[in-house]
Design a protein around this motif. Sequence first.
Motif, mmCIF file in Angstrom:
data_model
loop_
_atom_site.group_PDB
_atom_site.id
_atom_site.type_symbol
_atom_site.label_atom_id
_atom_site.label_comp_id
_atom_site.label_asym_id
_atom_site.label_seq_id
_atom_site.Cartn_x
_atom_site.Cartn_y
_atom_site.Cartn_z
ATOM 1 N N GLY A 58 3.697 -2.760 3.407
ATOM 2 C CA GLY A 58 4.890 -3.209 2.625
ATOM 3 C C GLY A 58 6.208 -3.232 3.449
ATOM 4 N N VAL A 59 5.998 -3.414 4.826
ATOM 5 C CA VAL A 59 6.913 -3.470 5.518
ATOM 6 C C VAL A 59 7.476 -5.022 5.703
ATOM 7 C CG1 VAL A 59 8.052 -3.451 7.916
ATOM 8 C CG2 VAL A 59 6.582 -1.720 6.850
ATOM 9 N N ARG A 103 19.795 4.436 3.337
ATOM 10 C CA ARG A 103 18.924 4.593 4.011
ATOM 11 C C ARG A 103 17.454 3.835 3.907
ATOM 12 N NH1 ARG A 103 17.045 10.426 6.908
ATOM 13 N NH2 ARG A 103 16.403 9.475 8.981
ATOM 14 N N LYS A 104 17.173 2.673 4.413
ATOM 15 C CA LYS A 104 15.944 2.025 4.085
ATOM 16 C C LYS A 104 14.606 2.710 4.716
ATOM 17 C CE LYS A 104 14.543 -2.653 4.172
ATOM 18 N NZ LYS A 104 14.502 -4.027 4.319
ATOM 19 N N LEU A 105 13.869 2.877 3.665
ATOM 20 C CA LEU A 105 12.275 3.352 4.194
ATOM 21 C C LEU A 105 11.351 2.179 4.050
ATOM 22 C CD1 LEU A 105 12.795 6.630 2.176
ATOM 23 C CD2 LEU A 105 13.086 6.332 4.494
ATOM 24 N N PRO A 106 10.355 2.418 4.789
ATOM 25 C CA PRO A 106 10.083 3.553 5.653
ATOM 26 C C PRO A 106 10.859 3.491 7.014
ATOM 27 C CG PRO A 106 8.365 1.949 5.945
ATOM 28 C CD PRO A 106 9.295 1.491 4.939
ATOM 29 N N ILE A 107 10.829 4.788 7.527
ATOM 30 C CA ILE A 107 11.282 4.936 8.865
ATOM 31 C C ILE A 107 10.107 4.755 9.962
ATOM 32 C CG2 ILE A 107 12.119 6.411 10.603
ATOM 33 C CD1 ILE A 107 13.806 7.702 8.177
ATOM 34 N N VAL A 151 13.296 13.645 6.163
ATOM 35 C CA VAL A 151 12.562 12.650 5.126
ATOM 36 C C VAL A 151 11.200 13.127 5.118
ATOM 37 C CG1 VAL A 151 13.796 10.629 5.544
ATOM 38 C CG2 VAL A 151 11.647 11.085 6.710
ATOM 39 N N ASN A 152 10.276 13.073 3.971
ATOM 40 C CA ASN A 152 9.167 13.271 3.819
ATOM 41 C C ASN A 152 8.259 12.724 4.861
ATOM 42 O OD1 ASN A 152 9.392 15.093 1.485
ATOM 43 N ND2 ASN A 152 9.224 13.272 0.201
ATOM 44 N N ALA A 153 7.058 13.332 5.500
ATOM 45 C CA ALA A 153 6.382 12.547 6.573
ATOM 46 C C ALA A 153 5.742 11.521 5.911
ATOM 47 C CB ALA A 153 5.134 13.455 6.847
ATOM 48 N N SER A 154 5.556 11.278 4.765
ATOM 49 C CA SER A 154 4.848 9.962 4.186
ATOM 50 C C SER A 154 5.814 8.877 4.043
ATOM 51 C CB SER A 154 4.445 10.239 2.840
ATOM 52 O OG SER A 154 5.505 10.674 1.988
ATOM 53 N N ASN A 155 6.992 9.028 4.322
ATOM 54 C CA ASN A 155 8.018 7.961 4.476
ATOM 55 C C ASN A 155 8.173 7.465 5.873
ATOM 56 O OD1 ASN A 155 8.789 7.671 1.942
ATOM 57 N ND2 ASN A 155 10.243 9.310 1.911
ATOM 58 N N MET A 193 1.032 -1.087 0.016
ATOM 59 C CA MET A 193 -0.191 -0.062 -0.007
ATOM 60 C C MET A 193 0.918 1.352 0.103
ATOM 61 S SD MET A 193 -2.687 -1.074 2.834
ATOM 62 C CE MET A 193 -3.594 0.676 2.790
ATOM 63 N N GLY A 194 0.965 1.746 -0.963
ATOM 64 C CA GLY A 194 1.659 2.806 -1.400
ATOM 65 C C GLY A 194 3.322 2.529 -1.590
ATOM 66 N N SER A 195 4.250 3.374 -1.973
ATOM 67 C CA SER A 195 5.680 2.903 -2.217
ATOM 68 C C SER A 195 6.805 3.761 -1.447
ATOM 69 C CB SER A 195 5.822 3.268 -3.896
ATOM 70 O OG SER A 195 7.151 2.866 -4.166
ATOM 71 N N PHE A 196 7.558 2.886 -1.008
ATOM 72 C CA PHE A 196 8.847 3.476 -0.194
ATOM 73 C C PHE A 196 9.922 3.064 -0.996
ATOM 74 C CE2 PHE A 196 5.797 2.415 3.145
ATOM 75 C CZ PHE A 196 5.612 3.549 3.784
ATOM 76 N N SER A 197 10.791 4.238 -1.191
ATOM 77 C CA SER A 197 11.934 4.284 -1.803
ATOM 78 C C SER A 197 13.207 4.126 -0.925
ATOM 79 C CB SER A 197 12.236 5.203 -2.702
ATOM 80 O OG SER A 197 12.099 6.685 -1.991
ATOM 81 N N THR A 198 14.435 3.935 -1.326
ATOM 82 C CA THR A 198 15.571 4.197 -0.709
ATOM 83 C C THR A 198 16.414 5.503 -0.919
ATOM 84 O OG1 THR A 198 15.814 1.652 -0.694
ATOM 85 C CG2 THR A 198 17.666 2.917 -0.131
#
Length: 262
Positions: A246-247, A54-58, A204-208, A32-37
């Motif tokens: 997606g974690v 840096r692995k996302l999400p935090i 980082v962006n809050a969404s991350n 659900m959504g996409s997290f980048s590195t």
Amino acid sequence: MALLLSWRPSSAYNISFPFTMKNTSSSKSAKMGSFSTISCSITSSSASTMVAQRKLPILLFDVMDTIVRDPFYHDVPAFFRMSMKELLESKHPTSWIEFEKGLISEEELTRKFFKDERSFDMEGLKNCMRRRYSYLEGVEGLLNSLKKNGYEIHAFTNYPIWYQMIEDELKLSNYLSWTFCSCIFGKRKPDPDFYLEVVKHLNVNASNCIFVDDRMGNVEAAIELGLKGLQFKNADLLRKDLSLLGVDISTNESQDLIECSS
């Protein structure tokens, strides 16, 4: 797609949050959504270059009644030989909040814990709480899985300087950084400024960011500011909720339990 950030700090520049050191690899998409590195290229004064991924999400975790059993609700009334109702009626309305924000010392808390400033055994209270700190069922194994999969994990908690007692008893720093404690920042959830301070500090962006808390009001405040928020109910449900975002929590769970108990 990986987002590349490059900057050139001085040799004295300190990074206050942990980076996960790995070779460059493609990022994973969330369910659900996409997290980048984020790949950060750092050049020191000696001209050496270090690349940190840096692995996302935090992941941001509340501590009390999310990771750790909170003695205040379970054991402190009995220590004072009161019911919870009696304790809440007799304690000072703001002293604990002030202590959590680092505005008053332990000595001042001792003096004004109760409205009538009655004396009590502060060391006895601390020992009572210290003995009762424990991991909630299943949470330590989950944290261990997240750590093994390279996620950056921070405490984001309303708690006084006594968080050091929790660390002494349970060694949460094996899994996370005690980065965002109310007593350090002088702010408490659900104050929006506290959340904004966290995002700013993490850069980082809050969404991350995924924030986990047992109190829905704190979760809702995070969501309003753009973070992803999950209410903690138990470790099994949290595993499912994190997976839906997606974690990656897929590790050898039997080995995790052995390591956590050792």
